[in-house]
Structures are given as C-alpha cells and as structure tokens.
Design a protein around this motif. Structure first.
Motif, short mmCIF file in Angstrom:
data_model
loop_
_atom_site.label_atom_id
_atom_site.label_comp_id
_atom_site.label_asym_id
_atom_site.label_seq_id
_atom_site.Cartn_x
_atom_site.Cartn_y
_atom_site.Cartn_z
N ALA A 91 19.81 45.97 36.45
CA ALA A 91 19.43 45.09 37.56
C ALA A 91 20.65 44.34 38.10
CB ALA A 91 18.34 44.11 37.12
N VAL A 92 21.52 43.91 37.21
CA VAL A 92 22.76 43.24 37.62
C VAL A 92 23.61 44.21 38.43
CG1 VAL A 92 24.96 42.38 36.74
CG2 VAL A 92 22.81 41.51 35.79
N GLU A 93 23.78 45.42 37.93
CA GLU A 93 24.62 46.40 38.61
C GLU A 93 24.07 46.74 39.99
OE1 GLU A 93 27.19 50.21 37.26
OE2 GLU A 93 25.13 50.15 36.53
N GLU A 94 22.73 46.78 40.12
CA GLU A 94 22.12 47.06 41.42
C GLU A 94 22.40 45.96 42.43
OE1 GLU A 94 18.04 47.58 40.23
OE2 GLU A 94 18.30 49.72 39.87
N ASN A 95 22.76 44.78 41.95
CA ASN A 95 23.02 43.63 42.81
C ASN A 95 24.47 43.18 42.77
OD1 ASN A 95 20.27 42.69 43.92
ND2 ASN A 95 19.87 43.22 41.79
N GLU A 96 25.34 44.05 42.33
CA GLU A 96 26.78 43.75 42.23
C GLU A 96 27.38 43.37 43.58
OE1 GLU A 96 30.98 46.03 41.21
OE2 GLU A 96 29.10 47.13 41.07
N SER A 102 51.81 29.50 40.63
CA SER A 102 52.98 28.71 41.04
C SER A 102 52.57 27.43 41.76
CB SER A 102 53.90 29.54 41.94
OG SER A 102 53.34 29.71 43.23
N ARG A 103 51.35 27.41 42.30
CA ARG A 103 50.84 26.24 43.00
C ARG A 103 49.96 25.37 42.09
NH1 ARG A 103 50.49 26.39 48.50
NH2 ARG A 103 52.20 27.51 49.42
N GLY A 104 49.94 25.70 40.78
CA GLY A 104 49.19 24.90 39.82
C GLY A 104 47.70 25.16 39.79
N HIS A 105 47.27 26.30 40.30
CA HIS A 105 45.85 26.65 40.31
C HIS A 105 45.63 27.82 39.35
CE1 HIS A 105 42.02 26.07 42.46
NE2 HIS A 105 41.78 27.30 42.02
N LYS A 106 44.59 27.74 38.55
CA LYS A 106 44.30 28.82 37.59
C LYS A 106 43.82 30.06 38.34
CE LYS A 106 42.96 25.72 33.87
NZ LYS A 106 41.84 25.25 33.05
N PRO A 107 44.58 31.15 38.28
CA PRO A 107 44.20 32.37 39.02
C PRO A 107 42.82 32.91 38.64
CG PRO A 107 46.45 32.54 38.23
CD PRO A 107 45.86 31.30 37.61
N ASP A 108 42.45 32.81 37.38
CA ASP A 108 41.15 33.35 36.96
C ASP A 108 39.98 32.61 37.58
OD1 ASP A 108 42.41 35.27 35.44
OD2 ASP A 108 42.16 34.20 33.54
N ASP A 109 40.21 31.39 38.05
CA ASP A 109 39.12 30.60 38.62
C ASP A 109 38.67 31.09 39.99
OD1 ASP A 109 39.07 29.05 36.37
OD2 ASP A 109 40.01 27.29 37.28
N ILE A 110 39.40 32.01 40.61
CA ILE A 110 38.95 32.54 41.89
C ILE A 110 37.83 33.56 41.70
CG2 ILE A 110 41.12 32.08 43.09
CD1 ILE A 110 41.71 35.10 42.92
N TYR A 111 37.70 34.08 40.49
CA TYR A 111 36.68 35.09 40.21
C TYR A 111 35.45 34.45 39.58
CZ TYR A 111 40.70 38.14 40.76
OH TYR A 111 41.81 38.77 41.24
N GLY A 112 34.30 34.71 40.16
CA GLY A 112 33.06 34.18 39.63
C GLY A 112 32.31 33.39 40.68
N LEU A 113 31.08 33.05 40.35
CA LEU A 113 30.22 32.37 41.30
C LEU A 113 30.06 30.89 40.95
CD1 LEU A 113 27.36 35.01 41.71
CD2 LEU A 113 29.44 34.71 43.08
N GLN A 114 30.11 30.08 41.98
CA GLN A 114 29.80 28.67 41.81
C GLN A 114 28.35 28.57 41.35
OE1 GLN A 114 30.61 26.94 45.64
NE2 GLN A 114 32.81 27.38 45.50
N LYS A 115 28.02 27.47 40.70
CA LYS A 115 26.70 27.31 40.08
C LYS A 115 25.56 27.60 41.07
CE LYS A 115 24.04 24.31 37.11
NZ LYS A 115 24.02 23.10 36.31
N ALA A 116 25.62 27.04 42.26
CA ALA A 116 24.54 27.25 43.24
C ALA A 116 24.43 28.72 43.63
CB ALA A 116 24.77 26.38 44.47
N ASN A 117 25.56 29.38 43.83
CA ASN A 117 25.55 30.80 44.17
C ASN A 117 25.03 31.65 43.02
OD1 ASN A 117 26.38 30.68 46.83
ND2 ASN A 117 28.54 30.89 46.33
N LEU A 118 25.42 31.30 41.81
CA LEU A 118 24.94 32.04 40.64
C LEU A 118 23.43 31.90 40.51
CD1 LEU A 118 25.49 33.71 38.10
CD2 LEU A 118 25.93 31.56 36.88
N THR A 119 22.93 30.68 40.67
CA THR A 119 21.48 30.45 40.59
C THR A 119 20.75 31.24 41.66
OG1 THR A 119 21.83 28.26 39.64
CG2 THR A 119 19.70 28.66 40.67
N ASP A 120 21.26 31.20 42.89
CA ASP A 120 20.66 31.93 44.00
C ASP A 120 20.65 33.43 43.71
OD1 ASP A 120 19.73 32.43 46.77
OD2 ASP A 120 21.77 33.18 47.08
N TRP A 121 21.77 33.95 43.26
CA TRP A 121 21.89 35.39 42.98
C TRP A 121 20.91 35.82 41.90
CZ3 TRP A 121 24.62 37.91 38.72
CH2 TRP A 121 24.74 39.29 38.89
N VAL A 122 20.85 35.06 40.81
CA VAL A 122 19.95 35.43 39.71
C VAL A 122 18.50 35.33 40.15
CG1 VAL A 122 19.13 34.75 37.42
CG2 VAL A 122 21.58 34.87 37.87
#
Length: 137
Positions: free
Chosen positions: A14-19, A98-118
């Motif tokens: 189901a997750v893969e169908e909504n990737e 180099s700008r002090g931002h964690k690169p891994d933090d660009i990947y993933g859904l904000q809480k509201a988007n995650l809730t909506d998606w699920v």
C-alpha cells in the motif's frame, strides 16, 4: 492466515502504491523552502540571486527539476526512506552542509503531510488489501 508478517507485507505494498504522492509532498515542501522538520532552508546567496536569477529567500533546490524528478521512496522494510537519484544529490548535500543545514533533513514528510498521506492515501489502500486478503467486501 493473516499473520503479522502478511500484514506488514500488505502495508508495504500500500505504501509503494502511494510512493509518488509521498515524494510529491516532499518536493512541495522543498519548493516552499522547507525541510522535513518544517525548518526554512538556508537563503540563496547574493550571487545566486544577482547572477543566476534565483528568488531571494530560502533555497528551493529547484533548477531544472531533475533533482525533484529523481525522488523515490525505499520501500523494502520499515522505516521508510526518501532519496533522490539525481547526479547533483551529493553537491546539494555538500551545499546544505556548508550552510549549516543537515542534508538528510530535506528528505521526508513534515508531520502534517505525513498524517495526510497516511490517512488519505495509504490507509484506504491498506484496508482494501486486508479486506481482499480476508475475502471481505
């Protein structure tokens, strides 16, 4: 017959169908200049604005669209991960770092988007899969 392993397998399907929906939500966040935690990305440099015509304000990491188009979700097991297959991914990570931002933090859904998606995508498909598995309509 419906084991925890089978339930997890059905959920991953189901997750893969909504990737695509998930990766679109992720790139929408970036286009607003926000990461997965809802934090603003670093601003574009003065040179980027003046020479390359970038909009002043937080980075959107959008130039040709290739980086966004390369987004995909790794759906083999939990936890799920989102990445980009674009060749500039490493350079983007270096720039953010180099700008002090964690690169891994660009990947993933904000809480509201995650809730909506699920709630609005994954759950419905998962329920259908379980009903079908059990022979219920």
């Amino acid at each position: 017959k419906l084991t925890p392993q089978q339930m997890e397998s059905e959920l991953l399907i189901a997750v893969e169908e909504n990737e695509e929906t998930a990766t679109n939500l992720n790139t929408d966040q970036l286009f607003r200049g926000e990461d997965s935690k809802g934090l603003k990305l670093p601003p574009y440099s003065r040179r980027s604005v003046e020479v390359f015509g970038k909009q002043a304000g937080p980075m959107t990491l959008f130039d040709t669209g290739d980086f966004y188009d390369g987004f995909f979700m790794k759906v083999e097991r939990f936890p799920l991960s989102i990445f980009s297959s674009d060749s500039k991914t490493g350079k983007i990570a270096d720039l953010l770092d180099s700008r002090g931002h964690k690169p891994d933090d660009i990947y993933g859904l904000q809480k509201a988007n995650l809730t909506d998606w699920v709630r609005n995508y994954v759950l419905e498909d998962y329920q259908k899969r379980i009903r079908n598995f059990l022979g219920l309509r």
